[in-house]
Design a protein around this motif. Structure first.
Motif, PDB file in Angstrom:
ATOM      1  N   GLU A   1      13.453  22.825   6.760  1.00  0.00           N
ATOM      2  CA  GLU A   1      12.382  22.077   7.383  1.00  0.00           C
ATOM      3  C   GLU A   1      12.908  20.757   7.926  1.00  0.00           C
ATOM      4  O   GLU A   1      13.831  20.161   7.354  1.00  0.00           O
ATOM      5  N   ARG A   2      12.301  20.336   9.023  1.00  0.00           N
ATOM      6  CA  ARG A   2      12.825  19.161   9.679  1.00  0.00           C
ATOM      7  C   ARG A   2      12.639  17.924   8.822  1.00  0.00           C
ATOM      8  O   ARG A   2      11.739  17.856   7.968  1.00  0.00           O
ATOM      9  N   SER A   3      13.460  16.937   9.076  1.00  0.00           N
ATOM     10  CA  SER A   3      13.421  15.706   8.298  1.00  0.00           C
ATOM     11  C   SER A   3      13.433  14.513   9.239  1.00  0.00           C
ATOM     12  O   SER A   3      13.551  14.658  10.469  1.00  0.00           O
ATOM     13  N   LEU A   4      13.333  13.327   8.677  1.00  0.00           N
ATOM     14  CA  LEU A   4      13.377  12.109   9.476  1.00  0.00           C
ATOM     15  C   LEU A   4      14.819  11.776   9.856  1.00  0.00           C
ATOM     16  O   LEU A   4      15.766  12.173   9.165  1.00  0.00           O
ATOM     17  N   THR A   5      14.944  11.007  10.911  1.00  0.00           N
ATOM     18  CA  THR A   5      16.265  10.487  11.244  1.00  0.00           C
ATOM     19  C   THR A   5      16.636   9.421  10.233  1.00  0.00           C
ATOM     20  O   THR A   5      15.782   8.901   9.494  1.00  0.00           O
ATOM     21  N   GLU A   6      17.904   9.095  10.171  1.00  0.00           N
ATOM     22  CA  GLU A   6      18.361   8.074   9.233  1.00  0.00           C
ATOM     23  C   GLU A   6      17.654   6.743   9.487  1.00  0.00           C
ATOM     24  O   GLU A   6      17.277   6.031   8.542  1.00  0.00           O
ATOM     25  N   LEU A   7      17.453   6.404  10.754  1.00  0.00           N
ATOM     26  CA  LEU A   7      16.791   5.149  11.099  1.00  0.00           C
ATOM     27  C   LEU A   7      15.327   5.161  10.659  1.00  0.00           C
ATOM     28  O   LEU A   7      14.829   4.181  10.072  1.00  0.00           O
ATOM     29  N   ASP A   8      14.623   6.259  10.951  1.00  0.00           N
ATOM     30  CA  ASP A   8      13.220   6.357  10.548  1.00  0.00           C
ATOM     31  C   ASP A   8      13.068   6.306   9.025  1.00  0.00           C
ATOM     32  O   ASP A   8      12.132   5.698   8.505  1.00  0.00           O
ATOM     33  N   MET A   9      13.994   6.967   8.312  1.00  0.00           N
ATOM     34  CA  MET A   9      13.932   6.949   6.857  1.00  0.00           C
ATOM     35  C   MET A   9      14.131   5.541   6.326  1.00  0.00           C
ATOM     36  O   MET A   9      13.441   5.095   5.399  1.00  0.00           O
ATOM     37  N   ALA A  10      15.055   4.812   6.937  1.00  0.00           N
ATOM     38  CA  ALA A  10      15.307   3.436   6.510  1.00  0.00           C
ATOM     39  C   ALA A  10      14.079   2.567   6.748  1.00  0.00           C
ATOM     40  O   ALA A  10      13.703   1.731   5.905  1.00  0.00           O
ATOM     41  N   LYS A  11      13.426   2.748   7.910  1.00  0.00           N
ATOM     42  CA  LYS A  11      12.217   1.988   8.195  1.00  0.00           C
ATOM     43  C   LYS A  11      11.094   2.325   7.205  1.00  0.00           C
ATOM     44  O   LYS A  11      10.372   1.444   6.738  1.00  0.00           O
ATOM     45  N   ALA A  12      10.955   3.603   6.919  1.00  0.00           N
ATOM     46  CA  ALA A  12       9.905   4.032   5.993  1.00  0.00           C
ATOM     47  C   ALA A  12      10.098   3.419   4.609  1.00  0.00           C
ATOM     48  O   ALA A  12       9.159   2.907   3.991  1.00  0.00           O
ATOM     49  N   LEU A  13      11.325   3.451   4.113  1.00  0.00           N
ATOM     50  CA  LEU A  13      11.606   2.900   2.788  1.00  0.00           C
ATOM     51  C   LEU A  13      11.431   1.389   2.766  1.00  0.00           C
ATOM     52  O   LEU A  13      10.931   0.820   1.787  1.00  0.00           O
ATOM     53  N   GLN A  14      11.851   0.729   3.840  1.00  0.00           N
ATOM     54  CA  GLN A  14      11.683  -0.719   3.904  1.00  0.00           C
ATOM     55  C   GLN A  14      10.197  -1.090   3.863  1.00  0.00           C
ATOM     56  O   GLN A  14       9.788  -2.017   3.151  1.00  0.00           O
ATOM     57  N   SER A  15       9.391  -0.389   4.654  1.00  0.00           N
ATOM     58  CA  SER A  15       7.946  -0.656   4.666  1.00  0.00           C
ATOM     59  C   SER A  15       7.317  -0.363   3.303  1.00  0.00           C
ATOM     60  O   SER A  15       6.443  -1.096   2.838  1.00  0.00           O
ATOM     61  N   LEU A  16       7.765   0.703   2.688  1.00  0.00           N
ATOM     62  CA  LEU A  16       7.193   1.069   1.388  1.00  0.00           C
ATOM     63  C   LEU A  16       7.582   0.052   0.315  1.00  0.00           C
ATOM     64  O   LEU A  16       6.762  -0.307  -0.542  1.00  0.00           O
ATOM     65  N   ARG A  17       8.821  -0.411   0.352  1.00  0.00           N
ATOM     66  CA  ARG A  17       9.241  -1.434  -0.621  1.00  0.00           C
ATOM     67  C   ARG A  17       8.414  -2.705  -0.455  1.00  0.00           C
ATOM     68  O   ARG A  17       8.032  -3.343  -1.449  1.00  0.00           O
ATOM     69  N   HIS A  18       8.125  -3.064   0.787  1.00  0.00           N
ATOM     70  CA  HIS A  18       7.317  -4.255   1.038  1.00  0.00           C
ATOM     71  C   HIS A  18       5.895  -4.049   0.498  1.00  0.00           C
ATOM     72  O   HIS A  18       5.302  -4.957  -0.108  1.00  0.00           O
ATOM     73  N   ALA A  19       5.341  -2.861   0.713  1.00  0.00           N
ATOM     74  CA  ALA A  19       3.980  -2.576   0.236  1.00  0.00           C
ATOM     75  C   ALA A  19       3.902  -2.605  -1.287  1.00  0.00           C
ATOM     76  O   ALA A  19       2.948  -3.142  -1.864  1.00  0.00           O
ATOM     77  N   THR A  20       4.903  -2.036  -1.946  1.00  0.00           N
ATOM     78  CA  THR A  20       4.875  -2.020  -3.414  1.00  0.00           C
ATOM     79  C   THR A  20       5.157  -3.402  -3.986  1.00  0.00           C
ATOM     80  O   THR A  20       4.607  -3.771  -5.041  1.00  0.00           O
ATOM     81  N   ALA A  21       6.007  -4.176  -3.321  1.00  0.00           N
ATOM     82  CA  ALA A  21       6.315  -5.527  -3.803  1.00  0.00           C
ATOM     83  C   ALA A  21       5.085  -6.429  -3.746  1.00  0.00           C
ATOM     84  O   ALA A  21       4.895  -7.299  -4.603  1.00  0.00           O
ATOM     85  N   THR A  22       4.238  -6.222  -2.739  1.00  0.00           N
ATOM     86  CA  THR A  22       3.033  -7.035  -2.594  1.00  0.00           C
ATOM     87  C   THR A  22       1.802  -6.382  -3.234  1.00  0.00           C
ATOM     88  O   THR A  22       0.725  -6.973  -3.262  1.00  0.00           O
ATOM     89  N   GLY A  23       1.969  -5.150  -3.723  1.00  0.00           N
ATOM     90  CA  GLY A  23       0.840  -4.443  -4.328  1.00  0.00           C
ATOM     91  C   GLY A  23      -0.234  -4.075  -3.329  1.00  0.00           C
ATOM     92  O   GLY A  23      -1.416  -3.986  -3.680  1.00  0.00           O
ATOM     93  N   ASP A  24       0.153  -3.830  -2.097  1.00  0.00           N
ATOM     94  CA  ASP A  24      -0.792  -3.551  -1.018  1.00  0.00           C
ATOM     95  C   ASP A  24      -1.032  -2.041  -0.918  1.00  0.00           C
ATOM     96  O   ASP A  24      -0.221  -1.299  -0.334  1.00  0.00           O
ATOM     97  N   ALA A  25      -2.143  -1.584  -1.478  1.00  0.00           N
ATOM     98  CA  ALA A  25      -2.451  -0.151  -1.481  1.00  0.00           C
ATOM     99  C   ALA A  25      -2.663   0.388  -0.083  1.00  0.00           C
ATOM    100  O   ALA A  25      -2.231   1.499   0.248  1.00  0.00           O
ATOM    101  N   GLN A  26      -3.327  -0.390   0.766  1.00  0.00           N
ATOM    102  CA  GLN A  26      -3.578   0.066   2.133  1.00  0.00           C
ATOM    103  C   GLN A  26      -2.276   0.231   2.900  1.00  0.00           C
ATOM    104  O   GLN A  26      -2.099   1.192   3.658  1.00  0.00           O
ATOM    105  N   ALA A  27      -1.353  -0.694   2.683  1.00  0.00           N
ATOM    106  CA  ALA A  27      -0.064  -0.600   3.371  1.00  0.00           C
ATOM    107  C   ALA A  27       0.728   0.600   2.870  1.00  0.00           C
ATOM    108  O   ALA A  27       1.416   1.282   3.645  1.00  0.00           O
TER     109      ALA A  27
END
Length: 637
Positions: free
Chosen positions: A583-609
């Motif tokens: 099954e297809r996957s994300l590009t390395e760049l997209d994966m990096a962006k996704a993880l960065q955004s998720l780390r920011h959301a969890t660090a701030t406790g932002d459920a919507q983010a």
């Protein structure tokens, strides 16, 4: 005053109490004889003969004492003086009449049959009356200043009547009424208590000030008893059930142990347990680490791995109790011999702990079973769910690659396929994390194992339905037509171990799925479990059934039907029952962006983010259409 009187009675030994009762009986014999003679003598005997009757007063007491001892009358406990004791006292009275007749015969005294009957009746009434008076006085002392629980008995049959009799002389319980479903019993008076209809329970509780209700209907089904109990508890009453004879002698518990709920029976297809053989060359002699080792899947993985004789088995678990339980269980198994067990407390989101564990123990195989998997809980806790399932998987997988782990197997779920809930989205992102690392990995082979619902696992419908049946129902379903793929814990674990033994390679992580047949309708499963438990489904067509099936509506993010594949087509594997999907996957760049955004959301406790990250990168979540590019960076905050 109460304590002094009670203490005086309690200090008497059993021998002293017997002597007291024996003395009372002798005194009553003399009084009964005297009363009888006073009533009969004036008309039957000359005055000069009355002086000779004194001999009878001397000889009758020792005879009475001997008869009383022989019959065991003094041994009867005061609180147990009931119907059987009345019979013994009546027999004692009859024997005393015979003894008196013999004595009068020796003295040639004339005594009428009425006189003998009067003597026997006087003694019987006196003996019983004195004991009942003593019992009431004793109970009065016991109850003095104590709270008395006012109790109603549900069930006016034989068991209920016997229970009422047993509680009649209880120092802290007073039975005030019967309740019974039988219309023929209602409004009758049984054992001095009125029988009420269940429809009048609320008024009965209010008027009689009832504190507790005792269920005296052991022949009724468990669901029926639980339904009655739920209704009574809703009125604020304590409810206690009288055990059946089977429960008292232990046979009911034995039957339950002999016939447990076997999940395999509800698969709706033939089990493939005997068709899957685990890879015997991958795990023996290796150092294997199982994350989530105390969970349903993790613990079964540990059991089956132990039989494959790894050199070391590292149990990585965040729950202290779960880790303690599985570690103790494994050490008691015969397969434990020759395997080094290492229980480690830690979280997969702790980078230091995961790297230290792999380095210190030379881990060669990682099976990643740790995850937050309960859909409603993760839906209401999206930050914790995404952090643990996505970022925790990335931390663990990075540590495996850096430590030179040979194989890394991620356990996933069918809910990751076009998910409509946060849990499924988090598992799909975990899959994409593994897929991303597999493209660049040089030391570790990555694989993903995806399967459906596991029967009997924590939070699955089988233990839930079993508990609801035990409580008398209802069984709750989210929708009449909801379906799911099912497999047993054993099947799921063998799939994981087998997938871990397959040769893997290429630029993508392989996704392995089990040929699970057709999905099963959950309502059919519920009905099967009700019937298997020996009960009947209660519905409009069968209003007298035992267990109701109630629809409560789909929960937030829940699908009506689950899927196993995102793309189309399946590839074969060395085993006919195991299929492989690319099954297809994300590009390395997209994966990096996704993880960065998720780390920011969890660090701030932002459920919507956190939800927005999943919506941006997971196909099917947040309204992304099938076949459309899953990456929508403009959705991110």
């Amino acid at each position: 005053m109460r304590s002094r009187l009670f203490g005086l009675v309690e200090r008497l030994s059993r021998t002293h109490k017997r002597l007291v009762f024996l003395s009372i009986d002798i005194l009553i014999v003399e009084c009964a004889l005297l009363a009888t003679l006073m009533l009969e003598a004036s008309s039957l005997w000359p005055g000069e003969e009355l002086a000779q009757i004194g001999a009878v007063f001397l000889f009758l007491p020792p005879v009475a004492a001997a008869l009383s001892t022989a019959l065991g009358i003094p041994n009867i406990r005061l609180k147990a003086y009931e119907s059987l004791s009345y019979t013994q006292t009546a027999n004692f009275s009859a024997l005393l009449v015979v003894a008196l007749w013999a004595m009068f015969g020796l003295k040639n005294f004339h005594f009428t049959l009425i006189g003998y009957a009067l003597f026997g009746l006087t003694f019987f009434i006196g003996s019983v009356g004195v004991r009942l008076a003593m019992l009431n006085a004793y109970l009065l002392v016991l109850r003095w200043g104590q709270r008395r629980w006012r109790v109603a008995i549900y069930g006016a049959g034989t068991t209920g009547v016997q229970l009422a009799a047993a509680l009649k002389n209880h120092e802290s319980i007073v039975v005030v009424a019967f309740i019974d479903d039988d219309e023929g019993q209602q409004s009758m008076t049984i054992a001095g208590l009125k029988v009420h209809s269940p429809d009048k329970i609320e008024r009965l509780v209010r008027e009689k000030e009832v504190d507790r209700v005792l269920l005296a209907m052991p022949s009724a089904s468990a669901p029926r008893q639980m339904q009655i109990a739920h209704r009574l508890q809703s009125l604020g009453l304590d409810v206690l059930a009288l055990p059946s004879f089977a429960q008292l002698v232990g046979t009911e518990a034995l039957i339950d142990n002999l016939a447990p709920v076997v999940p395999d029976a509800f698969l709706g297809r033939q089990s493939v347990d005997d068709q899957i053989t685990t890879g015997s060359t991958v795990y023996p002699g290796k150092s294997v680490m199982v994350t989530g080792a105390g969970g349903s899947i993790g613990s079964e993985l540990c059991r089956q791995l132990l039989a494959l004789k790894p050199r070391k088995l590292v149990l990585f678990e965040v729950s202290e109790k779960a880790l303690y339980d599985i570690d103790r269980e494994l050490r008691e198994l015969p397969d434990f011999a020759g395997v080094e067990l290492v229980p480690l407390l830690g979280s997969i989101t702790d980078s230091r702990a995961t790297r230290t564990a792999m380095a210190d123990h030379g881990i060669e195989v990682v099976i990643h079973a740790a995850a937050y998997k309960h859909v409603p809980l993760v839906e209401s806790n999206p930050v914790a769910g995404m952090s643990n399932n996505v970022l925790g998987t990335r931390i663990l997988a990075d540590a495996a690659e850096e430590s030179g782990v040979e194989r890394f197997i991620l356990i996933s779920t069918d809910k990751a396929v076009r998910p409509t809930n946060v849990m499924g989205a988090s598992k799909r992102m975990a899959e994409m994390v593994v897929q991303d690392l597999a493209k660049r990995a040089t030391r570790t082979s990555f694989a993903i194992v995806r399967f459906g619902n596991v029967l009997g696992s924590s939070g699955s419908v089988v233990p839930l339905f079993k508990e609801q049946i035990r409580k008398g129902g209802p069984i709750t379903l989210t929708h009449e037509d909801v379906t799911r793929y099912f497999m047993t814990i054993s099947e799921a674990v063998q799939l994981v171990l087998l997938a871990g033994s397959f040769p893997v390679g290429g630029a993508e992580a392989d996704v392995f799925v089990l040929d699970m047949g057709k999905p099963m309708r959950i309502r059919d499963l519920a009905e099967q479990m009700i019937l298997a438990a020996g009960y009947r489904v209660r519905d409009e067509a069968n209003p007298d059934g035992d267990i109701e099936i109630r629809m409560i509506g789909l929960r937030p993010g829940e699908k009506l039907h689950e899927e196993l594949l995102i793309g189309a087509g399946l590839l074969t594997t060395p085993h006919a029952k195991i299929l492989r999907a690319r099954e297809r996957s994300l590009t390395e760049l997209d994966m990096a962006k996704a993880l960065q955004s998720l780390r920011h959301a969890t660090a701030t406790g932002d459920a919507q983010a956190a939800r927005a990250v999943a919506a941006a990168y997971v196909e099917g979540f947040g309204g992304i259409a099938e076949g459309q590019s899953p990456v929508f960076a403009d959705r991110l905050p």
